[in-house]
Motif scaffolding. Structure first.
Motif, mmCIF file in Angstrom:
data_model
loop_
_atom_site.group_PDB
_atom_site.id
_atom_site.type_symbol
_atom_site.label_atom_id
_atom_site.label_comp_id
_atom_site.label_asym_id
_atom_site.label_seq_id
_atom_site.Cartn_x
_atom_site.Cartn_y
_atom_site.Cartn_z
ATOM 1 N N SER A 1 0.730 -1.114 0.326
ATOM 2 C CA SER A 1 0.028 0.176 0.392
ATOM 3 C C SER A 1 1.087 1.147 -0.065
ATOM 4 O O SER A 1 2.152 0.920 0.332
ATOM 5 C CB SER A 1 -1.206 0.317 0.977
ATOM 6 O OG SER A 1 0.044 -0.087 2.886
ATOM 7 N N GLN A 29 -6.840 4.198 -5.009
ATOM 8 C CA GLN A 29 -5.900 5.031 -6.139
ATOM 9 C C GLN A 29 -6.163 6.687 -6.184
ATOM 10 O O GLN A 29 -7.707 7.098 -6.745
ATOM 11 C CB GLN A 29 -5.446 3.880 -7.011
ATOM 12 C CG GLN A 29 -6.923 4.438 -8.329
ATOM 13 C CD GLN A 29 -7.530 2.872 -7.788
ATOM 14 O OE1 GLN A 29 -7.127 2.200 -7.272
ATOM 15 N NE2 GLN A 29 -7.601 2.235 -9.084
ATOM 16 N N MET A 67 -6.117 -3.123 -7.282
ATOM 17 C CA MET A 67 -5.773 -1.883 -7.265
ATOM 18 C C MET A 67 -6.886 -0.803 -7.095
ATOM 19 O O MET A 67 -7.712 -0.984 -7.114
ATOM 20 C CB MET A 67 -5.072 -0.567 -7.781
ATOM 21 C CG MET A 67 -4.931 0.143 -7.810
ATOM 22 S SD MET A 67 -3.555 1.473 -8.749
ATOM 23 C CE MET A 67 -3.248 0.789 -9.397
ATOM 24 N N GLU A 105 -4.154 4.149 -1.327
ATOM 25 C CA GLU A 105 -3.661 2.924 -2.381
ATOM 26 C C GLU A 105 -3.041 1.570 -2.120
ATOM 27 O O GLU A 105 -2.353 1.388 -0.917
ATOM 28 C CB GLU A 105 -2.648 3.534 -3.485
ATOM 29 C CG GLU A 105 -3.069 2.267 -4.405
ATOM 30 C CD GLU A 105 -2.166 2.893 -5.710
ATOM 31 O OE1 GLU A 105 -0.960 2.150 -6.254
ATOM 32 O OE2 GLU A 105 -2.233 4.018 -5.647
#
Length: 348
Positions: free
Chosen positions: A40, A93, A90, A74
């Motif tokens: 992360s 973001q 993901m 993230e």
């Protein structure tokens, strides 16, 4: 400053104000650990790299996307099982970006890939990197877009642009590709779009609303057209109306307080312009996640506009097959069908 060998970063949006030959920059940014575990990155960090990528381009100057309403972290977990390939995705973001895959022998064409994930995540491998590698083997320059997630819930969205957030990033990505076309060895008028599931909605929305002003222009990049030469929404989310629409994507995109008018506004088949690009449509009829009627309603709307449409429905394939999920099934032929079609519409 030490950089991982696979972690060359390209500050593309910052380079939006730079000449094309100055596009590539070294910048710090951690990649994933070798074991493929999740990593992360705080929103304040430089544009984080993704494994197996030599270039990553930020969409917005300095990597700072406009209109963040609440902090995001993230994460890139890996759902990989023993003996199977990576299955990363993901979430969270705040720095939307493109991973760039360059071919050894460019054919002058490019494809912007928008992976799926139900607007909860963006898939990395299955509908992103694997397709990009397949394309580069055939001469295409491929761009995998990690677009921002709208984050719709009972408290609103994560971004001021709300339900238009993914489209903002898709438009900006197309314009960046064209702005830096000479640096990538591509022709600006030969940039296609391809998307999967919720990423298919991003692709179809871009093909329908490429001319909509969903963000304020910020630099010379935004002088370029966002219209793809052709679009390939694969097993796409199209409708925002239940029961045909995909409920999770609808909730994440529109939030809880929706209306008929708002649903209409974000259903690509209801927002086609006068000049939509040609479309390649793909779906498996045993898809239990996204109703194949989504593809058929887009096909009907395009046909009504007189747009060239190639439609392929396969008996089996389920949802989210990409490339790896097609082994042993007739649907495995779909990439070659797309390639054959691409020859007929001017991409090649």
């Amino acid at each position: 400053m030490q950089l991982d060998r696979r972690t060359l970063l390209v500050a593309g949006a910052a380079a939006g104000a730079m000449p094309a030959q100055a596009l590539a920059l070294n910048a710090p940014g951690p990649g994933l650990p070798a074991g493929g575990k999740g990593a992360s990155f705080p929103p304040s960090s430089p544009a984080s790299a993704l494994p197996d990528v030599s270039e990553v381009i930020d969409l917005w100057p300095g990597g700072v996307a406009p209109g963040l309403l609440r902090p995001l972290t993230e994460e890139i977990p890996d759902r990989m099982k023993p003996g199977e390939p990576h299955d990363r995705y993901m979430t969270g973001q705040s720095r939307p970006r493109m991973a760039v895959f360059r071919p050894r022998q460019p054919n002058g064409a490019a494809v912007l890939i928008t992976p799926g994930g139900g607007y909860v995540r963006v898939v990395v491998d299955k509908e992103g990197y694997e397709l990009a590698r397949w394309l580069t083997e055939r001469g295409f320059t491929a761009f995998v877009l990690f677009y921002r997630l709208p984050g719709g819930d009972e408290h609103g969205w994560d971004w001021a642009s709300g339900a238009d957030t993914p489209l903002c990033d898709a438009q900006r990505a197309m314009r960046l590709i064209r702005y830096h076309a000479s640096a990538f060895g591509i022709e600006p008028n030969r940039v296609a779009a391809m998307g999967f599931s919720a990423g298919g909605h991003v692709c179809a929305d871009l093909a329908a609303r490429f001319g909509a002003q969903v963000y304020a222009p910020i630099d010379d990049v935004d002088r370029h057209s966002a219209r793809p030469i052709c679009a390939a929404p694969c097993y796409p989310v199209i409708s925002m109306h239940l029961p045909v629409g995909h409920s999770q994507s609808r909730k994440q995109l529109l939030g809880p307080n929706t209306s008929q008018t708002f649903e209409d506004a974000h259903t690509p088949s209801q927002n086609l312009p006068a000049d939509p690009p040609p479309h390649f449509l793909l779906h498996a009829e045993d898809d239990r996640t996204v109703n194949p009627l989504n593809t058929l309603m887009l096909r009907d709307a395009l046909k009504a506009k007189g747009v060239r449409v190639e439609t392929h429905l396969f008996e089996k394939g389920g949802h989210g097959f990409g490339l790896r999920g097609t082994v042993g099934l007739p649907v495995a032929i779909w990439p070659q069908l797309w390639l054959n079609w691409a020859h007929t519409i001017g991409l090649l």
